[in-house]
Design an enzyme around this catalytic site. Structure first.
Site, mmCIF file in Angstrom:
data_model
loop_
_atom_site.group_PDB
_atom_site.id
_atom_site.type_symbol
_atom_site.label_atom_id
_atom_site.label_comp_id
_atom_site.label_asym_id
_atom_site.label_seq_id
_atom_site.Cartn_x
_atom_site.Cartn_y
_atom_site.Cartn_z
ATOM 1 N N GLU A 265 0.870 -1.109 -0.124
ATOM 2 C CA GLU A 265 0.181 0.061 0.047
ATOM 3 C C GLU A 265 0.845 1.187 -0.013
ATOM 4 O O GLU A 265 0.779 2.290 0.756
ATOM 5 C CB GLU A 265 -1.046 -0.162 1.037
ATOM 6 C CG GLU A 265 -2.009 -1.116 0.876
ATOM 7 C CD GLU A 265 -3.257 -0.970 2.030
ATOM 8 O OE1 GLU A 265 -3.486 -0.045 2.726
ATOM 9 O OE2 GLU A 265 -4.277 -1.843 1.615
ATOM 10 N N GLU B 87 -5.070 -8.838 -0.204
ATOM 11 C CA GLU B 87 -5.816 -8.337 0.801
ATOM 12 C C GLU B 87 -7.234 -8.002 0.297
ATOM 13 O O GLU B 87 -7.358 -7.294 -0.589
ATOM 14 C CB GLU B 87 -5.429 -7.109 1.418
ATOM 15 C CG GLU B 87 -4.018 -7.137 2.117
ATOM 16 C CD GLU B 87 -3.709 -5.785 2.868
ATOM 17 O OE1 GLU B 87 -4.383 -5.280 3.471
ATOM 18 O OE2 GLU B 87 -2.604 -5.591 3.228
HETATM 19 O O1 AHR Z 1 -5.455 -5.818 6.901
HETATM 20 C C1 AHR Z 1 -5.534 -4.770 7.553
HETATM 21 C C2 AHR Z 1 -4.815 -3.368 6.699
HETATM 22 O O2 AHR Z 1 -5.628 -3.013 5.753
HETATM 23 C C3 AHR Z 1 -3.450 -3.914 6.442
HETATM 24 O O3 AHR Z 1 -2.329 -3.580 7.130
HETATM 25 C C4 AHR Z 1 -3.094 -2.811 5.167
HETATM 26 O O4 AHR Z 1 -2.307 -3.115 4.268
HETATM 27 C C5 AHR Z 1 -4.569 -2.572 4.631
HETATM 28 O O5 AHR Z 1 -5.188 -1.264 4.616
#
Ligand code: AHR
Length: 496
Positions: free
Chosen positions: A174, A296
């Site tokens: 991210e 994710e």
């Molecule tokens: O999964 C929780 C968070 O969500 C992670 O750390 C991040 O990469 C995303 O914003």
């Protein structure tokens, strides 16, 4: 109406990479500490510090790949803090998640041991946001170099003689947000620089993963593909399903019928995101050399009342099981491009497959979907043609059922079905075409609940669990089934 599905057994459409069933573990809340790592001296039964109950559950689920150490934590993590004698490791504050003490007892050696115990591939996410090229390069050297080098010597001093094999390595997380708030042009250049020093030592071959976009940020994807495509093996995508807004996401239990539909509708948005990002990737990589890794995904609700807001702890219901089933079907359909996905997160965080409370553990409805769907791992996706009814209406209209079919190495066909209707069962007629004449026999399992927020608790951990399913008849090469309301069902079809 009866939903109609034709499965073309003679038309395989690609392989469903088992890594689509991957997971993610971050130093966040009680995922690593308590959820996985309890330490060797814990009264909780453990193997070298990893709790046995969770280990056994994850093995049964056949977890294929595990991402670590973040998430946002990855771009604040300095790996040398997590090696050497545990009592000498630095204690610090986990500034991103919950402001709690991080004692670094779970570090590189512990993670690699966990992956060895699980028999899964490690996927390590390096630090670009607050790390250096040298730090990342040395981590790879420490992990994989077999020869004379400062990092290999350090690894040996810390008790590991032979290098590990590491296939998957992420260059930042991210980086458009918590990983440095970068513009894609800037990150693309940094990616090119950092990845240069992520080296292949001996016969270890690293699959280099670039940080991709958030949701529908098509500009990020285009810029990365254009400027750095030739230096990457995969690029990531992050998308979370929130019924509400980031400020008020909505509760994990005790939600309304409307929130049921909105959640499933929003989960379906994954289809559009993958299609549109893939279309951009196709322009720069028509041979599909580069994989899309959705590292994710999952539901994100308001935290359980009374828990640390920085721990992201939420319950998990039959609604989450349907989100999981439908989303995995979307990944199947895009198996030509989607080569890995990692649901967030493994234990005690967001859409977890396992929840723990001290020495207690429960398996969530999402766990059961992953366990039931393991028959799809590395199986051939089969072409299906469907005539499916709809439920609801207006903005929240949903397909009545979501279907996917695959054939495994032994020739067994597995059909998974998600009935999105929480009120009524769904009739489905499945016709198998392209098979030599013969008899078809079938068996099945289904996961359902008696209310829309049906879930397991530490006192009733088996309330939502798969049951044998036999509500079907077979005639020739066709099977007629009625799957329960709000259910995920897997059928095994054997033709002889
Ligand atoms: O999964 C929780 C968070 O969500 C992670 O750390 C991040 O990469 C995303 O914003």
């Amino acid at each position: 109406m009866t939903n109609q599905v034709v499965i073309h057994a003679d038309r395989p459409r690609g392989v469903i990479d088992r890594n689509i069933y991957g997971h993610f573990s971050e130093h966040l809340g009680r995922c690593i500490y308590e959820g996985l790592w309890v330490g060797e001296d814990s009264p909780i039964p453990n193997t070298n510090g990893i709790r046995n109950d969770v280990l056994d559950a994850l093995r049964r689920m056949k977890i294929p790949v595990l991402r670590w150490p973040g998430g946002c934590f990855a771009d604040e993590y300095h790996w040398k803090d997590g090696i050497g004698p545990r009592e000498q490791r630095k204690r610090m504050i986990n500034t991103h998640w919950g402001g709690v003490v991080e004692n670094n007892h779970f570090g590189t050696h512990e993670f690699m041991m966990l992956c060895e115990l699980l028999g899964c591939e490690p996927y390590i996410n390096g630090n670009v946001g607050s790390g250096t090229v040298q730090e990342m390069s040395e981590w790879v050297e420490y992990l994989t170099f077999d020869g004379v080098s400062p990092m290999a010597e350090l690894r040996k001093t810390n008790g590991r003689e032979a290098p590990w094999k590491v296939k998957y390595f992420g260059v930042g997380n991210e980086n458009w947000g918590c990983g440095g708030n970068m513009r894609p042009e800037y990150y693309a250049d940094l990616y090119r620089q950092f990845q240069t020093y992520v080296r292949n030592y001996g016969d270890n071959r690293i699959h280099k993963i670039a940080c991709g976009p958030s949701e529908g940020d098509y500009h990020w994807m285009e810029t990365l593909m254009k400027q750095a495509g030739r230096f990457m093996d995969s690029i990531t995508l992050h998308y979370y399903t929130l019924p509400g807004t980031w400020a008020e996401k909505g509760p994990a239990t005790g939600f309304s019928e409307e929130e049921w539909s909105v959640t499933l509708k929003k989960a379906m948005h994954m289809e559009e995101l993958i299609s549109r990002h893939s279309a951009i990737m196709d322009q720069y990589d028509p041979d599909k050399r580069i994989g899309l890794i959705v590292d994710e995904w999952g539901t994100w609700y308001d935290v359980e009342p009374g828990t640390n807001p920085g721990f992201l702890y939420q319950q998990n219901t039959i609604r989450d099981a349907l989100v999981a089933g439908m989303t995995l079907h979307i990944f199947h359909r895009h198996c030509d491009r989607v080569r890995m996905a990692n649901i967030a997160q493994l234990v005690n965080v967001l859409q977890a497959v396992v929840l723990t409370e001290g020495e207690k553990m429960l398996l969530t409805p999402t766990y059961h979907v992953f366990e039931m769907f393991k028959v799809h791992h590395d199986a051939e996706l089969l072409d299906t043609h469907e005539r499916i009814g709809t439920i609801g209406g207006g903005a929240n209209e949903l397909p009545h059922v979501s279907v996917s079919a695959s054939r495994d190495a032994e020739g067994r066909i597995h059909v998974s079905l998600c009935n999105l209707d929480h009120q009524a069962g769904a009739s489905v007629r499945i016709e198998l075409r392209g098979l030599a004449e013969g008899n078809v026999s079938a068996s099945g399992k289904t996961l359902t609940a008696d209310r829309i927020d049906g879930h397991n608790t530490f006192d009733s951990p088996e309330r939502v669990a798969p049951k044998p399913f036999a509500d079907f008849t077979i005639e020739g090469n066709a099977l007629a089934a009625t799957v329960p309301p709000m259910s995920v069902t897997v059928l095994e079809l054997i033709a002889d």
